[in-house]
Write an enzyme that holds these catalytic residues in place. Sequence first.
Site, PDB file in Angstrom:
ATOM      1  N   CYS A  97      42.880  33.062  34.798  1.00  0.00           N
ATOM      2  CA  CYS A  97      42.360  31.726  34.527  1.00  0.00           C
ATOM      3  C   CYS A  97      41.724  31.698  33.145  1.00  0.00           C
ATOM      4  O   CYS A  97      41.097  32.657  32.704  1.00  0.00           O
ATOM      5  CB  CYS A  97      41.384  31.268  35.606  1.00  0.00           C
ATOM      6  SG  CYS A  97      39.728  31.922  35.492  1.00  0.00           S
ATOM      7  N   GLU A  98      41.922  30.560  32.495  1.00  0.00           N
ATOM      8  CA  GLU A  98      41.435  30.457  31.113  1.00  0.00           C
ATOM      9  C   GLU A  98      39.926  30.260  31.049  1.00  0.00           C
ATOM     10  O   GLU A  98      39.336  30.378  29.991  1.00  0.00           O
ATOM     11  CB  GLU A  98      42.152  29.323  30.384  1.00  0.00           C
ATOM     12  CG  GLU A  98      41.858  27.944  30.913  1.00  0.00           C
ATOM     13  CD  GLU A  98      42.740  26.889  30.241  1.00  0.00           C
ATOM     14  OE1 GLU A  98      43.773  27.245  29.670  1.00  0.00           O
ATOM     15  OE2 GLU A  98      42.363  25.703  30.303  1.00  0.00           O
ATOM     16  N   HIS A  99      39.289  29.988  32.186  1.00  0.00           N
ATOM     17  CA  HIS A  99      37.842  29.775  32.170  1.00  0.00           C
ATOM     18  C   HIS A  99      37.072  31.083  32.256  1.00  0.00           C
ATOM     19  O   HIS A  99      36.044  31.245  31.614  1.00  0.00           O
ATOM     20  CB  HIS A  99      37.435  28.866  33.340  1.00  0.00           C
ATOM     21  CG  HIS A  99      38.098  27.538  33.303  1.00  0.00           C
ATOM     22  ND1 HIS A  99      38.647  26.930  34.410  1.00  0.00           N
ATOM     23  CD2 HIS A  99      38.332  26.700  32.259  1.00  0.00           C
ATOM     24  CE1 HIS A  99      39.176  25.764  34.066  1.00  0.00           C
ATOM     25  NE2 HIS A  99      39.004  25.609  32.768  1.00  0.00           N
ATOM     26  N   HIS A 100      37.539  31.996  33.108  1.00  0.00           N
ATOM     27  CA  HIS A 100      36.801  33.243  33.330  1.00  0.00           C
ATOM     28  C   HIS A 100      37.632  34.476  32.992  1.00  0.00           C
ATOM     29  O   HIS A 100      37.148  35.600  33.093  1.00  0.00           O
ATOM     30  CB  HIS A 100      36.363  33.349  34.797  1.00  0.00           C
ATOM     31  CG  HIS A 100      35.538  32.178  35.264  1.00  0.00           C
ATOM     32  ND1 HIS A 100      36.087  31.081  35.882  1.00  0.00           N
ATOM     33  CD2 HIS A 100      34.201  31.935  35.167  1.00  0.00           C
ATOM     34  CE1 HIS A 100      35.134  30.195  36.159  1.00  0.00           C
ATOM     35  NE2 HIS A 100      33.975  30.691  35.738  1.00  0.00           N
ATOM     36  N   GLN A 138      46.047  26.570  37.018  1.00  0.00           N
ATOM     37  CA  GLN A 138      47.219  26.502  37.900  1.00  0.00           C
ATOM     38  C   GLN A 138      48.015  25.210  37.706  1.00  0.00           C
ATOM     39  O   GLN A 138      49.251  25.210  37.787  1.00  0.00           O
ATOM     40  CB  GLN A 138      46.756  26.661  39.351  1.00  0.00           C
ATOM     41  CG  GLN A 138      47.913  26.852  40.319  1.00  0.00           C
ATOM     42  CD  GLN A 138      47.431  27.127  41.724  1.00  0.00           C
ATOM     43  OE1 GLN A 138      46.453  27.847  41.928  1.00  0.00           O
ATOM     44  NE2 GLN A 138      48.105  26.559  42.707  1.00  0.00           N
ATOM     45  N   HIS A 166      42.229  32.419  43.441  1.00  0.00           N
ATOM     46  CA  HIS A 166      41.577  32.584  42.139  1.00  0.00           C
ATOM     47  C   HIS A 166      40.392  33.535  42.290  1.00  0.00           C
ATOM     48  O   HIS A 166      39.440  33.220  43.010  1.00  0.00           O
ATOM     49  CB  HIS A 166      41.101  31.227  41.621  1.00  0.00           C
ATOM     50  CG  HIS A 166      42.235  30.316  41.254  1.00  0.00           C
ATOM     51  ND1 HIS A 166      42.424  29.843  39.979  1.00  0.00           N
ATOM     52  CD2 HIS A 166      43.262  29.830  41.994  1.00  0.00           C
ATOM     53  CE1 HIS A 166      43.523  29.087  39.947  1.00  0.00           C
ATOM     54  NE2 HIS A 166      44.031  29.061  41.165  1.00  0.00           N
ATOM     55  N   CYS A 168      38.109  34.115  40.354  1.00  0.00           N
ATOM     56  CA  CYS A 168      36.840  33.544  39.879  1.00  0.00           C
ATOM     57  C   CYS A 168      36.131  32.769  40.984  1.00  0.00           C
ATOM     58  O   CYS A 168      34.957  32.444  40.862  1.00  0.00           O
ATOM     59  CB  CYS A 168      37.048  32.671  38.639  1.00  0.00           C
ATOM     60  SG  CYS A 168      37.992  31.179  38.929  1.00  0.00           S
TER      61      CYS A 168
HETATM   62  N1  LIG Z   1      41.418  22.874  38.148  1.00  0.00           N
HETATM   63  C1  LIG Z   1      41.336  24.194  38.044  1.00  0.00           C
HETATM   64  N2  LIG Z   1      40.131  24.773  38.004  1.00  0.00           N
HETATM   65  C2  LIG Z   1      40.091  26.120  37.913  1.00  0.00           C
HETATM   66  C3  LIG Z   1      41.225  26.928  37.846  1.00  0.00           C
HETATM   67  N3  LIG Z   1      40.819  28.215  37.787  1.00  0.00           N
HETATM   68  C4  LIG Z   1      39.477  28.182  37.797  1.00  0.00           C
HETATM   69  N4  LIG Z   1      39.021  26.923  37.870  1.00  0.00           N
HETATM   70  C5  LIG Z   1      37.666  26.340  37.932  1.00  0.00           C
HETATM   71  O1  LIG Z   1      37.195  26.130  36.629  1.00  0.00           O
HETATM   72  C6  LIG Z   1      35.850  25.699  36.785  1.00  0.00           C
HETATM   73  C7  LIG Z   1      35.021  26.049  35.584  1.00  0.00           C
HETATM   74  O2  LIG Z   1      33.800  25.434  35.816  1.00  0.00           O
HETATM   75  P1  LIG Z   1      32.482  25.633  34.921  1.00  0.00           P
HETATM   76  O3  LIG Z   1      31.375  24.889  35.559  1.00  0.00           O
HETATM   77  O4  LIG Z   1      32.817  25.334  33.506  1.00  0.00           O
HETATM   78  O5  LIG Z   1      32.268  27.208  35.003  1.00  0.00           O
HETATM   79  P2  LIG Z   1      31.301  28.048  35.982  1.00  0.00           P
HETATM   80  O6  LIG Z   1      29.885  27.739  35.701  1.00  0.00           O
HETATM   81  O7  LIG Z   1      31.690  29.479  35.838  1.00  0.00           O
HETATM   82  O8  LIG Z   1      31.696  27.473  37.409  1.00  0.00           O
HETATM   83  P3  LIG Z   1      31.713  28.191  38.847  1.00  0.00           P
HETATM   84  O9  LIG Z   1      33.035  28.868  39.000  1.00  0.00           O
HETATM   85  O10 LIG Z   1      31.549  27.057  39.829  1.00  0.00           O
HETATM   86  O11 LIG Z   1      30.577  29.176  38.886  1.00  0.00           O
HETATM   87  C8  LIG Z   1      35.396  26.310  38.102  1.00  0.00           C
HETATM   88  O12 LIG Z   1      35.164  25.253  39.006  1.00  0.00           O
HETATM   89  C9  LIG Z   1      36.592  27.131  38.569  1.00  0.00           C
HETATM   90  O13 LIG Z   1      36.712  27.171  39.974  1.00  0.00           O
HETATM   91  C10 LIG Z   1      42.480  26.280  37.881  1.00  0.00           C
HETATM   92  O14 LIG Z   1      43.552  26.897  37.817  1.00  0.00           O
HETATM   93  N5  LIG Z   1      42.482  24.917  37.968  1.00  0.00           N
HETATM   94 ZN   LIG Z   2      38.269  30.896  36.597  1.00  0.00          ZN
END
Ligand SMILES: Nc1nc2c(ncn2[C@@H]2O[C@H](COP(=O)(O)OP(=O)(O)OP(=O)(O)O)[C@@H](O)[C@H]2O)c(=O)[nH]1
Ligand SMILES: [Zn+2]
Length: 206
Positions: A97-100, A138, A166, A168
Site C-alpha cells: 500500500c502506498e500509505h504505509h 487496491q 491489507h 496495514c
Molecule cells: N481506499 C483504500 N485505503 C487504503 C488502502 N490501503 C490502505 N488504506 C487506508 O489508507 C488510510 C490512510 O489513512 P491515514 O489516516 O492517512 O493514515 P493512518 O493514520 O496510518 O490511518 P490508520 O490506518 O487508520 O491508522 C487508512 O485508512 C488505510 O486503511 C487501499 O488499498 N485503498
Molecule cells: Zn496502508
Amino acid sequence: MSSQVSPDEDSPRHDPLRKPDVPDNVQDAIRTLIEWAGDDPTREGLVDTPKRVARAWLEYCQGYQEDPAVHLSRIFEEVGGYDEVVLLKDIPFQSHCEHHMAPIIGKAAIAYLPRNHVVGISKLARVLHGFARRLQIQERLTAEVAQCIWEHLKPQGVAVVIEANHACMTARGVRTPGVGMITSRMMGTFLEDERSRKEVLSLMGY
Ligand SMILES: Nc1nc2c(ncn2[C@@H]2O[C@H](COP(=O)(O)OP(=O)(O)OP(=O)(O)O)[C@@H](O)[C@H]2O)c(=O)[nH]1
Ligand SMILES: [Zn+2]
C-alpha cells in the site's frame, strides 16, 4: 531506480546470483530507520540488512521497470469463432500500500469477452503483477489492470475483481485481522449488460 534493476527473469542469460548494487544513500536511509526503531545498525546481524532491504524493495516494486501492456502484444486469432467469456481466477498476488508501504496480499479474477482474438492466458497474470509490484491502493490496481486489457486487447468486455488483505489494517493501526477488501471494475459488455455481468461474477464465484 531504473538502472540497478536486473533482470528480465525470463532471459536465458539471467544470473540469479548477480545482485544489484545499492547506493550509499539508500543504505543510509535504511540504517536511519533501524536506529529510529530502536536498534543498532552496526551490530552483526544488521550489518548487511540495509542492502537486503533495498534489494527486497527493488523486487517488491519491479513493476516500475515494465510496461504491463507489452504482455498483451502477442495475440492468437485462430479461435474457432470463440466469443464467450475467458476467465483467469484465483490469481494470487502481492502488492504494497502506498500509505504505509505494508503488504497487500490477495487474489484476483480477470475476465474478458474476446473480439476476434485472444491472448495467452498467463499474460493476464503478468499484467496483474506488473501493476501490483508498485506502491498501490487496491482501487487503482483494479482500475489499471482493467484499463490496460481494455485498451490493448480491445475486447468486448473486461471484468476485474480483486480480494485482498491489507497488513496495514492487520499488523498495525486498527489491528483488525481477517478483514478482506473487495474491489471490482466492469467495462464494455460487463458494465452495460446485467446478464453478462451476473454470468461473469458467477463464474468468478461471487
Ligand atoms: N481506499 C483504500 N485505503 C487504503 C488502502 N490501503 C490502505 N488504506 C487506508 O489508507 C488510510 C490512510 O489513512 P491515514 O489516516 O492517512 O493514515 P493512518 O493514520 O496510518 O490511518 P490508520 O490506518 O487508520 O491508522 C487508512 O485508512 C488505510 O486503511 C487501499 O488499498 N485503498
Ligand atoms: Zn496502508
